[in-house]
Design an enzyme around this catalytic site. Structure first.
Site, PDB file in Angstrom:
ATOM      1  N   TRP A 127       0.877  -1.181   0.000  1.00 25.10           N
ATOM      2  CA  TRP A 127       0.000   0.000   0.000  1.00 25.10           C
ATOM      3  C   TRP A 127       0.915   1.232   0.000  1.00 25.10           C
ATOM      4  O   TRP A 127       1.811   1.337   0.851  1.00 25.10           O
ATOM      5  CB  TRP A 127      -0.848  -0.040   1.276  1.00 25.10           C
ATOM      6  CG  TRP A 127      -1.812   1.072   1.453  1.00 25.10           C
ATOM      7  CD1 TRP A 127      -2.749   1.490   0.568  1.00 25.10           C
ATOM      8  CD2 TRP A 127      -1.948   1.895   2.619  1.00 25.10           C
ATOM      9  NE1 TRP A 127      -3.488   2.511   1.119  1.00 25.10           N
ATOM     10  CE2 TRP A 127      -3.013   2.796   2.375  1.00 25.10           C
ATOM     11  CE3 TRP A 127      -1.294   1.958   3.850  1.00 25.10           C
ATOM     12  CZ2 TRP A 127      -3.429   3.743   3.297  1.00 25.10           C
ATOM     13  CZ3 TRP A 127      -1.710   2.895   4.772  1.00 25.10           C
ATOM     14  CH2 TRP A 127      -2.760   3.772   4.497  1.00 25.10           C
ATOM     15  N   ASP A 208      -0.385  -4.831   9.825  1.00 29.86           N
ATOM     16  CA  ASP A 208      -1.429  -3.912   9.374  1.00 29.86           C
ATOM     17  C   ASP A 208      -2.685  -4.741   9.120  1.00 29.86           C
ATOM     18  O   ASP A 208      -2.721  -5.571   8.214  1.00 29.86           O
ATOM     19  CB  ASP A 208      -0.963  -3.210   8.085  1.00 29.86           C
ATOM     20  CG  ASP A 208      -1.944  -2.140   7.640  1.00 29.86           C
ATOM     21  OD1 ASP A 208      -3.020  -2.015   8.251  1.00 29.86           O
ATOM     22  OD2 ASP A 208      -1.629  -1.421   6.664  1.00 29.86           O
ATOM     23  N   ALA A 210      -6.149  -4.144   8.155  1.00 30.44           N
ATOM     24  CA  ALA A 210      -7.120  -3.154   7.664  1.00 30.44           C
ATOM     25  C   ALA A 210      -8.343  -3.796   7.022  1.00 30.44           C
ATOM     26  O   ALA A 210      -9.309  -3.097   6.719  1.00 30.44           O
ATOM     27  CB  ALA A 210      -6.440  -2.223   6.659  1.00 30.44           C
ATOM     28  N   LYS A 243     -13.017  -0.320   6.670  1.00 35.06           N
ATOM     29  CA  LYS A 243     -13.627  -1.175   5.647  1.00 35.06           C
ATOM     30  C   LYS A 243     -14.664  -2.108   6.251  1.00 35.06           C
ATOM     31  O   LYS A 243     -15.776  -2.201   5.753  1.00 35.06           O
ATOM     32  CB  LYS A 243     -12.562  -2.029   4.947  1.00 35.06           C
ATOM     33  CG  LYS A 243     -11.229  -1.350   4.739  1.00 35.06           C
ATOM     34  CD  LYS A 243     -11.240  -0.377   3.605  1.00 35.06           C
ATOM     35  CE  LYS A 243     -10.102   0.590   3.773  1.00 35.06           C
ATOM     36  NZ  LYS A 243      -9.422   0.989   2.602  1.00 35.06           N
TER      37      LYS A 243
HETATM   38  C1  LMR Z   1      -6.908   1.877  -0.613  1.00 37.89           C
HETATM   39  O1  LMR Z   1      -5.855   1.238  -0.561  1.00 37.89           O
HETATM   40  O2  LMR Z   1      -7.444   2.205  -1.685  1.00 37.89           O
HETATM   41  C2  LMR Z   1      -7.593   2.274   0.664  1.00 37.89           C
HETATM   42  O3  LMR Z   1      -6.912   1.734   1.746  1.00 37.89           O
HETATM   43  C3  LMR Z   1      -7.793   3.721   0.785  1.00 37.89           C
HETATM   44  C4  LMR Z   1      -6.523   4.431   1.168  1.00 37.89           C
HETATM   45  O4  LMR Z   1      -6.515   5.077   2.209  1.00 37.89           O
HETATM   46  O5  LMR Z   1      -5.553   4.344   0.419  1.00 37.89           O
END
Ligand code: LMR
Length: 394
Positions: A127, A208, A210, A243
């Site tokens: 990410w 993490d 999420a 989420k």
């Molecule tokens: C994403 O990866 O699209 C989501 O987690 C939103 C973000 O905060 O990047």
């Protein structure tokens, strides 16, 4: 003053979100930012959330400060949900975070104080926000290989070559489940090996978490985090409620620190509180309170879990539908991996210019590394999307 500044790079995910919003084409397809979409292409407020909000609205008597650690009952409910009792409570300390990102920020700053300039190993790819978050906390970003672009699976051997070589001063950032951006995830047996390796080398895991509940189920998705937390003396977990409770803009998250003993945990707690106070002073409470109300009430909790299951199953169904359509139309199994991945994302393996063309010519939006949010696949236009992807992949 400002003449010394240069334009900063903005996060590509939110740049794309703005581009999509500004695109007047009515046939546009949004596979970009990671937000859940229902069949009408809306990101709904979950029914359990609506009910909890009503209760809060009716019963609230004050908006005074909660204190620097935030909503303790929310944190406790999340610790129970994520860890399922595998670690003794005396070793666990929590503070709320401003979303999962805020939770990560607090934990990373504490790690940056523990190991100034220390190395944090992040999956390649990851990410995008992990990198500035770590760098802002005075940590040096290194990578471990994660994804095999040919098989579209985790390149576990390559990953473990790096993980096994780490030492006690190193930090490893792991995605607890539903890897972002690849959609390729560790098996239980692989988590066991990661946990064993960390135990052996003493490298420090930061997890993490999420997307708990977006992959295979709430319990199933917690396997890795529980395995690691139970195996090593010290670890940290950043939990996001964005989420799985659909609370994106409310910024509800928890920083969980697990220390080797209670006295050390108190020191870590004081550091986490010091970071919060010195940055945002107090964390937002609305989303935290919503989650607390849901998780502490058997009926609301069951309603939430059922809704989450429906969301998860819809994403799995969309994966299968898209993979099936591509296979049927192209007579190739090249995109079967979409159905095999889990969570919200899959990395398609398309070149950036192909991704760009899909956007400009077909109004299909995805992140430039070719990450798609499977929840954005329009169920009634799967064949059309399959055609675009087949043509793009050449
Ligand atoms: C994403 O990866 O699209 C989501 O987690 C939103 C973000 O905060 O990047």
């Amino acid at each position: 003053m400002f003449e010394t500044l240069q334009k900063a790079t903005l996060d590509k995910i939110f740049v794309l979100m703005a581009e999509y919003a500004a695109d007047p084409r009515t046939n546009k397809i949004d596979l970009g930012v990671g937000v859940y979409k229902d069949p009408k292409n809306n990101t709904p407020i979950m029914s359990a959330v609506k009910k909890a909000e009503q209760r809060i609205l009716d019963g609230a008597k004050t908006k005074t400060y909660k204190g620097v650690v935030g909503n303790k009952e929310f944190s406790q409910a999340i610790v129970d949900l994520a860890l399922g009792g595998v670690v003794d409570a005396s070793r666990i300390r929590t503070v709320n975070g401003a979303g999962g990102t805020g939770a990560l920020m607090t934990l990373l700053h504490v790690l940056g104080r523990a190991r100034p300039g220390g190395k944090i190993y992040i999956s390649d790819p990851t990410w995008p926000n992990h990198i500035p978050l770590a760098e802002n906390a005075n940590l040096k970003v290194e990578y471990y290989p994660y994804f095999d672009a040919t098989t579209r699976k985790v390149d576990f051997d390559a990953m473990m070559k790096v993980i096994d070589g780490l030492g006690g001063n190193d930090i490893v950032l792991l995605h607890g489940c539903c890897h972002n951006p690849t959609g390729a995830n560790l098996t239980k047996a692989q988590w066991d090996l990661v946990a064993e390796s960390l135990k052996r080398t003493g490298a420090f895991p930061l997890i993490d978490l999420a997307y708990l509940g977006f992959g295979d189920g709430l319990e199933e998705d917690a396997y890795g985090v529980r395995k690691v937390a139970a195996s090593v003396p010290e670890s940290m977990i950043a939990f996001s409620a964005s989420k799985n409770f659909g609370l994106y803009r409310e910024r509800a998250g928890v920083s969980i620190a697990i220390a080797k003993d209670s006295a050390t945990a108190d020191v870590v707690s004081s550091q986490m509180q010091n970071v919060i106070r010195g940055t945002i002073s107090q964390t937002p409470d609305h989303g935290a309170e919503v989650v607390r109300v849901i998780l502490e009430d058997a009926e609301l909790r069951a309603e939430w879990a059922a809704e989450l299951k429906e969301m998860r199953e819809r994403m799995q169904r969309l994966r299968v539908k898209l993979a099936d359509a591509i296979r049927r139309k192209s007579n190739s199994k090249d995109f079967d991996f979409i159905a095999e991945h889990s969570g919200m994302f899959s990395l398609l393996g398309l070149a950036p210019d192909v991704v760009q063309k899909l956007k400009t010519e077909d109004a299909v939006y995805m992140i430039n590394d070719s990450r798609i949010n499977v929840a954005g696949i329009p169920e009634d236009r799967v064949d059309e999307l399959a055609d675009y992807l087949i043509a793009a992949a050449g």
